[in-house]
Design a protein around this motif. Structure first.
Motif, PDB file in Angstrom:
ATOM      1  N   VAL A   1      31.034 -29.726  56.775  1.00 57.64           N
ATOM      2  CA  VAL A   1      32.537 -29.180  56.638  1.00 57.64           C
ATOM      3  C   VAL A   1      32.935 -28.717  55.437  1.00 57.64           C
ATOM      4  O   VAL A   1      33.435 -27.791  55.040  1.00 57.64           O
ATOM      5  CB  VAL A   1      33.625 -30.135  57.298  1.00 57.64           C
ATOM      6  N   VAL A   2      32.617 -29.609  54.255  1.00 58.84           N
ATOM      7  CA  VAL A   2      32.816 -29.214  52.789  1.00 58.84           C
ATOM      8  C   VAL A   2      32.116 -27.810  52.477  1.00 58.84           C
ATOM      9  O   VAL A   2      32.855 -27.130  51.888  1.00 58.84           O
ATOM     10  CB  VAL A   2      32.662 -30.363  51.884  1.00 58.84           C
ATOM     11  N   ASN A   3      30.980 -28.019  52.897  1.00 53.79           N
ATOM     12  CA  ASN A   3      30.172 -26.641  52.596  1.00 53.79           C
ATOM     13  C   ASN A   3      30.653 -25.338  53.146  1.00 53.79           C
ATOM     14  O   ASN A   3      30.563 -24.243  52.844  1.00 53.79           O
ATOM     15  CB  ASN A   3      28.503 -26.825  53.014  1.00 53.79           C
ATOM     16  N   HIS A   4      31.196 -25.672  54.383  1.00 51.45           N
ATOM     17  CA  HIS A   4      31.832 -24.495  55.265  1.00 51.45           C
ATOM     18  C   HIS A   4      32.955 -23.779  54.355  1.00 51.45           C
ATOM     19  O   HIS A   4      33.379 -22.608  54.523  1.00 51.45           O
ATOM     20  CB  HIS A   4      32.367 -24.767  56.573  1.00 51.45           C
ATOM     21  N   PHE A   5      33.522 -24.362  53.175  1.00 53.53           N
ATOM     22  CA  PHE A   5      34.746 -23.854  52.199  1.00 53.53           C
ATOM     23  C   PHE A   5      33.909 -22.537  51.697  1.00 53.53           C
ATOM     24  O   PHE A   5      34.890 -21.738  51.316  1.00 53.53           O
ATOM     25  CB  PHE A   5      35.077 -24.997  51.289  1.00 53.53           C
ATOM     26  N   ILE A   6      32.727 -22.532  51.686  1.00 54.79           N
ATOM     27  CA  ILE A   6      32.155 -21.346  51.123  1.00 54.79           C
ATOM     28  C   ILE A   6      32.600 -19.919  51.773  1.00 54.79           C
ATOM     29  O   ILE A   6      32.514 -18.877  51.194  1.00 54.79           O
ATOM     30  CB  ILE A   6      30.712 -21.276  50.893  1.00 54.79           C
ATOM     31  N   THR A   7      32.870 -19.978  52.963  1.00 55.01           N
ATOM     32  CA  THR A   7      33.459 -18.945  53.757  1.00 55.01           C
ATOM     33  C   THR A   7      34.660 -18.353  53.182  1.00 55.01           C
ATOM     34  O   THR A   7      35.119 -17.157  53.643  1.00 55.01           O
ATOM     35  CB  THR A   7      33.286 -19.135  55.367  1.00 55.01           C
ATOM     36  N   GLY A   8      35.364 -19.256  52.488  1.00 58.01           N
ATOM     37  CA  GLY A   8      36.626 -18.872  51.797  1.00 58.01           C
ATOM     38  C   GLY A   8      36.544 -18.354  50.631  1.00 58.01           C
ATOM     39  O   GLY A   8      37.381 -18.251  49.602  1.00 58.01           O
ATOM     40  N   GLY A   9      35.422 -18.178  50.231  1.00 58.73           N
ATOM     41  CA  GLY A   9      34.830 -17.801  48.826  1.00 58.73           C
ATOM     42  C   GLY A   9      34.375 -18.665  47.913  1.00 58.73           C
ATOM     43  O   GLY A   9      34.566 -20.041  48.246  1.00 58.73           O
ATOM     44  N   PRO A  10      33.696 -18.226  46.742  1.00 54.86           N
ATOM     45  CA  PRO A  10      32.943 -19.154  45.738  1.00 54.86           C
ATOM     46  C   PRO A  10      34.089 -20.225  45.238  1.00 54.86           C
ATOM     47  O   PRO A  10      33.765 -21.481  45.122  1.00 54.86           O
ATOM     48  CB  PRO A  10      32.576 -18.353  44.858  1.00 54.86           C
TER      49      PRO A  10
ATOM     50  N   VAL B   1      29.176 -33.170  75.994  1.00 62.50           N
ATOM     51  CA  VAL B   1      30.000 -33.199  74.844  1.00 62.50           C
ATOM     52  C   VAL B   1      29.001 -33.030  73.683  1.00 62.50           C
ATOM     53  O   VAL B   1      29.334 -32.450  72.502  1.00 62.50           O
ATOM     54  CB  VAL B   1      30.744 -34.748  74.761  1.00 62.50           C
ATOM     55  N   THR B   2      27.874 -33.866  73.876  1.00 66.96           N
ATOM     56  CA  THR B   2      27.021 -33.700  72.648  1.00 66.96           C
ATOM     57  C   THR B   2      26.455 -32.330  72.591  1.00 66.96           C
ATOM     58  O   THR B   2      25.985 -31.974  71.226  1.00 66.96           O
ATOM     59  CB  THR B   2      25.727 -34.906  72.589  1.00 66.96           C
ATOM     60  N   VAL B   3      25.975 -31.681  73.468  1.00 65.07           N
ATOM     61  CA  VAL B   3      25.642 -30.241  73.348  1.00 65.07           C
ATOM     62  C   VAL B   3      26.649 -29.470  72.581  1.00 65.07           C
ATOM     63  O   VAL B   3      26.031 -28.578  71.860  1.00 65.07           O
ATOM     64  CB  VAL B   3      25.113 -29.546  74.828  1.00 65.07           C
ATOM     65  N   GLY B   4      27.947 -29.760  73.023  1.00 68.82           N
ATOM     66  CA  GLY B   4      29.025 -29.010  72.206  1.00 68.82           C
ATOM     67  C   GLY B   4      29.245 -29.333  70.842  1.00 68.82           C
ATOM     68  O   GLY B   4      29.375 -28.368  70.066  1.00 68.82           O
ATOM     69  N   ILE B   5      29.029 -30.579  70.647  1.00 69.66           N
ATOM     70  CA  ILE B   5      28.856 -30.914  69.087  1.00 69.66           C
ATOM     71  C   ILE B   5      27.627 -30.398  68.477  1.00 69.66           C
ATOM     72  O   ILE B   5      27.957 -29.782  67.344  1.00 69.66           O
ATOM     73  CB  ILE B   5      28.699 -32.620  69.114  1.00 69.66           C
ATOM     74  N   PHE B   6      26.622 -30.128  69.101  1.00 70.57           N
ATOM     75  CA  PHE B   6      25.475 -29.493  68.483  1.00 70.57           C
ATOM     76  C   PHE B   6      25.796 -27.945  68.278  1.00 70.57           C
ATOM     77  O   PHE B   6      25.567 -27.324  67.229  1.00 70.57           O
ATOM     78  CB  PHE B   6      23.903 -29.409  69.490  1.00 70.57           C
ATOM     79  N   VAL B   7      26.405 -27.187  69.131  1.00 72.09           N
ATOM     80  CA  VAL B   7      26.636 -25.839  69.141  1.00 72.09           C
ATOM     81  C   VAL B   7      27.705 -25.687  68.291  1.00 72.09           C
ATOM     82  O   VAL B   7      27.576 -25.130  67.362  1.00 72.09           O
ATOM     83  CB  VAL B   7      27.260 -25.503  70.555  1.00 72.09           C
ATOM     84  N   VAL B   8      28.810 -26.354  68.041  1.00 71.42           N
ATOM     85  CA  VAL B   8      29.857 -26.175  67.121  1.00 71.42           C
ATOM     86  C   VAL B   8      29.272 -26.268  65.690  1.00 71.42           C
ATOM     87  O   VAL B   8      29.589 -25.489  64.579  1.00 71.42           O
ATOM     88  CB  VAL B   8      30.991 -27.145  67.282  1.00 71.42           C
ATOM     89  N   LEU B   9      28.618 -27.463  65.386  1.00 71.38           N
ATOM     90  CA  LEU B   9      28.115 -27.631  64.086  1.00 71.38           C
ATOM     91  C   LEU B   9      27.056 -26.866  63.818  1.00 71.38           C
ATOM     92  O   LEU B   9      27.144 -26.227  62.430  1.00 71.38           O
ATOM     93  CB  LEU B   9      27.617 -29.153  63.738  1.00 71.38           C
ATOM     94  N   SER B  10      26.375 -26.175  64.758  1.00 71.74           N
ATOM     95  CA  SER B  10      25.352 -25.235  64.221  1.00 71.74           C
ATOM     96  C   SER B  10      25.916 -24.056  63.784  1.00 71.74           C
ATOM     97  O   SER B  10      25.493 -23.425  62.935  1.00 71.74           O
ATOM     98  CB  SER B  10      24.508 -25.090  65.503  1.00 71.74           C
TER      99      SER B  10
ATOM    100  N   THR C   1      27.781 -20.972  56.836  1.00 76.82           N
ATOM    101  CA  THR C   1      27.769 -21.446  55.651  1.00 76.82           C
ATOM    102  C   THR C   1      26.621 -20.870  54.859  1.00 76.82           C
ATOM    103  O   THR C   1      26.791 -20.411  53.812  1.00 76.82           O
ATOM    104  CB  THR C   1      27.621 -22.980  55.567  1.00 76.82           C
ATOM    105  N   LEU C   2      25.462 -20.966  55.731  1.00 77.05           N
ATOM    106  CA  LEU C   2      24.258 -20.414  54.954  1.00 77.05           C
ATOM    107  C   LEU C   2      24.323 -18.828  54.695  1.00 77.05           C
ATOM    108  O   LEU C   2      24.149 -18.570  53.418  1.00 77.05           O
ATOM    109  CB  LEU C   2      23.080 -20.659  55.920  1.00 77.05           C
ATOM    110  N   ILE C   3      24.916 -18.182  55.648  1.00 76.56           N
ATOM    111  CA  ILE C   3      25.007 -16.823  55.414  1.00 76.56           C
ATOM    112  C   ILE C   3      25.736 -16.465  54.225  1.00 76.56           C
ATOM    113  O   ILE C   3      25.347 -15.494  53.379  1.00 76.56           O
ATOM    114  CB  ILE C   3      25.525 -16.254  56.678  1.00 76.56           C
ATOM    115  N   ALA C   4      27.016 -17.141  54.151  1.00 73.13           N
ATOM    116  CA  ALA C   4      28.311 -17.056  53.199  1.00 73.13           C
ATOM    117  C   ALA C   4      27.406 -17.312  51.948  1.00 73.13           C
ATOM    118  O   ALA C   4      27.787 -16.556  50.635  1.00 73.13           O
ATOM    119  CB  ALA C   4      29.281 -17.962  53.418  1.00 73.13           C
TER     120      ALA C   4
END
Ligand code: HEM
Length: 203
Positions: A30-39, A182-191, A197-200
């Motif tokens: 989640v912290v790494n996902h902040f990159i989608t808001g810019g460096p 539920v766990t398949v859902g967790i896998f999909v959302v986190l993926s 994040t990686l693309i950003a």
């Protein structure tokens, strides 16, 4: 007596996979996902995590020691386990085998990732957007991170399913079916979060 020790080791291994390692994994993604808001946004979030008091003690107790225990005992389980996918080609047998494969892939990935970021930081590099951008601009590294992170997420989500069974939380077939969804859902959302994040970082 030996059986009793094995039981306690198994329980500890199982618990540590969720608390604290699983909780840390989610927080980290989640912290790494902040990159989608810019460096700027990522650097602020990362600086905040880096400024927590007693950081090295916190990291050691919450991440390194539990991960070391879980990984070493996990390797022992993975290489002494006897899967029966040749006899029973069921969904759960495949998940059992994949849990072990992704555990080993996750270990390789984490070892490299810690070396490339935390150890580099100890030698004076700054962990920031620039560092991750440099790493992920290489197509090889991009694929390596993609495989490593998706393995860790699969391992966590599928592990959560078996954790709920091990601790007697999901006992009936119906509750186990619901926890599969539920766990398949967790896998999909986190993926999805992690691929964004990686693309950003890379582009
Ligand atoms: C991001 C890091 C990791 C997380 C979040 C994590 C999480 C989990 C969880 C939640 C479980 C399920 C526990 C249960 O069945 O009750 C599990 C099981 C397992 N983990 Fe990990 N794990 C991680 C890293 C590793 C590593 C590096 C290895 C080393 C090979 C590993 C090997 C295993 C094995 C073999 C199992 C299956 C245990 C069994 O079925 O009895 N894990 N993990």
């Amino acid at each position: 007596m030996a059986g009793n020790r094995e039981f306690v080791n198994r329980r500890l291994h199982s618990l540590l996979g969720v608390i604290p390692i699983g909780v840390f994994l989610i927080q980290h993604l989640v912290v790494n996902h902040f990159i989608t808001g810019g460096p700027e946004s990522f650097n602020k979030a990362s600086d905040f995590m880096g400024s927590l008091p007693f950081k090295i003690v916190l990291e050691t107790v919450v991440i390194y020691l539990p991960l070391l225990y879980h990984a070493i005992y996990g390797l022992y389980i993975a290489f002494t386990a006897t899967g029966n996918v040749n006899r029973f080609k069921t969904y759960r047998n495949w998940m059992y085998i994949l849990q072990r494969i992704t555990g080993v892939l996750t270990l390789i990935f984490i070892a490299w990732h810690v070396w490339q970021t935390r150890v580099a930081a100890a030698f004076g590099s700054e962990v920031s957007y620039d560092m991750m951008h440099d790493i992920l601009s290489s197509p090889f590294m991009f694929v390596f991170y993609l495989v490593g992170i998706l393995s860790a997420i699969f391992h966590f989500a599928n592990g959560l399913w078996s954790f709920l069974v091990s601790w007697g939380i999901t006992v009936s077939p119906r509750s186990q079916l619901i926890s599969t969804y539920v766990t398949v859902g967790i896998f999909v959302v986190l993926s999805i979060i992690s691929v964004q994040t990686l693309i950003a970082f890379a582009f």
